[in-house]
Motif scaffolding. Structure first.
Motif, PDB file in Angstrom:
ATOM      1  N   GLN A  13       0.834  -1.193   0.000  1.00  0.00           N
ATOM      2  CA  GLN A  13       0.000   0.000   0.000  1.00  0.00           C
ATOM      3  C   GLN A  13       0.872   1.247   0.000  1.00  0.00           C
ATOM      4  O   GLN A  13       2.045   1.208   0.423  1.00  0.00           O
ATOM      5  CB  GLN A  13      -0.924  -0.006   1.211  1.00  0.00           C
ATOM      6  CG  GLN A  13      -2.002  -1.069   1.138  1.00  0.00           C
ATOM      7  CD  GLN A  13      -3.081  -0.875   2.192  1.00  0.00           C
ATOM      8  OE1 GLN A  13      -2.826  -0.327   3.256  1.00  0.00           O
ATOM      9  NE2 GLN A  13      -4.294  -1.318   1.887  1.00  0.00           N
ATOM     10  N   ALA A  14       0.299   2.327  -0.458  1.00  0.00           N
ATOM     11  CA  ALA A  14       1.013   3.603  -0.467  1.00  0.00           C
ATOM     12  C   ALA A  14       1.517   3.933   0.930  1.00  0.00           C
ATOM     13  O   ALA A  14       0.820   3.704   1.922  1.00  0.00           O
ATOM     14  CB  ALA A  14       0.103   4.708  -0.970  1.00  0.00           C
ATOM     15  N   GLY A  15       2.744   4.433   0.977  1.00  0.00           N
ATOM     16  CA  GLY A  15       3.381   4.737   2.246  1.00  0.00           C
ATOM     17  C   GLY A  15       4.237   3.613   2.782  1.00  0.00           C
ATOM     18  O   GLY A  15       4.997   3.806   3.736  1.00  0.00           O
ATOM     19  N   SER A  63      12.509  12.031  -8.844  1.00  0.00           N
ATOM     20  CA  SER A  63      11.234  11.506  -8.351  1.00  0.00           C
ATOM     21  C   SER A  63      11.391  10.576  -7.150  1.00  0.00           C
ATOM     22  O   SER A  63      10.399  10.299  -6.458  1.00  0.00           O
ATOM     23  CB  SER A  63      10.515  10.759  -9.479  1.00  0.00           C
ATOM     24  OG  SER A  63      11.318   9.704  -9.970  1.00  0.00           O
ATOM     25  N   VAL A  64      12.615  10.104  -6.890  1.00  0.00           N
ATOM     26  CA  VAL A  64      12.799   9.166  -5.777  1.00  0.00           C
ATOM     27  C   VAL A  64      13.761   9.688  -4.715  1.00  0.00           C
ATOM     28  O   VAL A  64      13.944   9.032  -3.679  1.00  0.00           O
ATOM     29  CB  VAL A  64      13.286   7.794  -6.279  1.00  0.00           C
ATOM     30  CG1 VAL A  64      12.362   7.258  -7.352  1.00  0.00           C
ATOM     31  CG2 VAL A  64      14.727   7.845  -6.773  1.00  0.00           C
ATOM     32  N   LYS A  65      14.357  10.840  -4.945  1.00  0.00           N
ATOM     33  CA  LYS A  65      15.300  11.390  -3.967  1.00  0.00           C
ATOM     34  C   LYS A  65      14.623  11.570  -2.618  1.00  0.00           C
ATOM     35  O   LYS A  65      13.512  12.074  -2.529  1.00  0.00           O
ATOM     36  CB  LYS A  65      15.848  12.727  -4.457  1.00  0.00           C
ATOM     37  CG  LYS A  65      16.932  12.610  -5.503  1.00  0.00           C
ATOM     38  CD  LYS A  65      17.426  13.987  -5.931  1.00  0.00           C
ATOM     39  CE  LYS A  65      18.491  13.871  -7.007  1.00  0.00           C
ATOM     40  NZ  LYS A  65      18.933  15.196  -7.492  1.00  0.00           N
ATOM     41  N   SER A  85       8.261   5.176   1.713  1.00  0.00           N
ATOM     42  CA  SER A  85       7.200   6.127   1.335  1.00  0.00           C
ATOM     43  C   SER A  85       6.736   5.892  -0.095  1.00  0.00           C
ATOM     44  O   SER A  85       6.641   6.827  -0.905  1.00  0.00           O
ATOM     45  CB  SER A  85       7.700   7.565   1.501  1.00  0.00           C
ATOM     46  OG  SER A  85       8.105   7.808   2.823  1.00  0.00           O
ATOM     47  N   LEU A  86       6.464   4.663  -0.411  1.00  0.00           N
ATOM     48  CA  LEU A  86       6.103   4.303  -1.778  1.00  0.00           C
ATOM     49  C   LEU A  86       4.794   4.954  -2.202  1.00  0.00           C
ATOM     50  O   LEU A  86       3.869   5.137  -1.383  1.00  0.00           O
ATOM     51  CB  LEU A  86       6.007   2.793  -1.916  1.00  0.00           C
ATOM     52  CG  LEU A  86       7.369   2.088  -2.019  1.00  0.00           C
ATOM     53  CD1 LEU A  86       7.245   0.610  -1.715  1.00  0.00           C
ATOM     54  CD2 LEU A  86       7.976   2.298  -3.397  1.00  0.00           C
ATOM     55  N   THR A 123       4.231  -3.206  -7.086  1.00  0.00           N
ATOM     56  CA  THR A 123       2.901  -2.638  -7.265  1.00  0.00           C
ATOM     57  C   THR A 123       2.507  -1.912  -5.986  1.00  0.00           C
ATOM     58  O   THR A 123       2.533  -2.499  -4.901  1.00  0.00           O
ATOM     59  CB  THR A 123       1.871  -3.730  -7.582  1.00  0.00           C
ATOM     60  OG1 THR A 123       2.273  -4.436  -8.755  1.00  0.00           O
ATOM     61  CG2 THR A 123       0.499  -3.119  -7.816  1.00  0.00           C
ATOM     62  N   VAL A 124       2.160  -0.641  -6.124  1.00  0.00           N
ATOM     63  CA  VAL A 124       1.778   0.181  -4.976  1.00  0.00           C
ATOM     64  C   VAL A 124       0.342   0.621  -5.157  1.00  0.00           C
ATOM     65  O   VAL A 124       0.003   1.283  -6.133  1.00  0.00           O
ATOM     66  CB  VAL A 124       2.700   1.400  -4.845  1.00  0.00           C
ATOM     67  CG1 VAL A 124       2.354   2.182  -3.575  1.00  0.00           C
ATOM     68  CG2 VAL A 124       4.166   0.980  -4.822  1.00  0.00           C
TER      69      VAL A 124
END
Length: 126
Positions: A13-15, A63-65, A85-86, A123-124
């Motif tokens: 899940q997100a986060g 975008s990922v920093k 923190s996906l 997958t998020v």
């Protein structure tokens, strides 16, 4: 022959967080650039993070920093990608790649890498 095997992909899940691993074998070059790339459906493969042998220099996509960290364990010939923190937009197939005999000079495009793993799916969900 260089072999790269990724693992660690999953559905979260997100986060949430995941750690991807890339086990490398078949080469002894010290001057090597290892990279993580990702490719979402319908999109080009993009560089996420690179690291030089020795781990002194690392490079990240904007975008990922601050969320992703690339690292390596030379004793295990393994490169890791810690993803925190996906976000749903991080959903993609993630690939490990190697550029032998040359250190990373920045976040390079996929065409600069000659060896690739088979990929691991991340997958998020929101």
């Amino acid at each position: 022959q260089v072999q790269l095997v990724e693992s660690g992909g999953d559905s979260v899940q997100a986060g949430g967080s995941l750690r991807l691993s890339c086990a490398a074998s078949g080469y002894t070059y010290r001057r090597t650039c290892m990279g993580w790339f990702r490719q979402a459906p319908g999109k080009e493969r993009e560089g996420v993070a690179h690291i030089n042998a020795g781990g002194v220099s690392t490079y990240y996509a904007d975008s990922v920093k601050g969320r992703f960290t690339i690292s390596q364990d030379n004793a295990k010939n393994t490169v890791y990608l810690q993803m925190n923190s996906l976000k749903p937009e991080d959903t993609a197939m993630y690939y490990c790649a190697a550029r032998l005999g040359s250190p990373c000079g920045g976040l390079w495009s996929a065409g600069n890498f000659g060896a690739w793993g088979q990929g691991t799916q991340v997958t998020v969900s929101s």
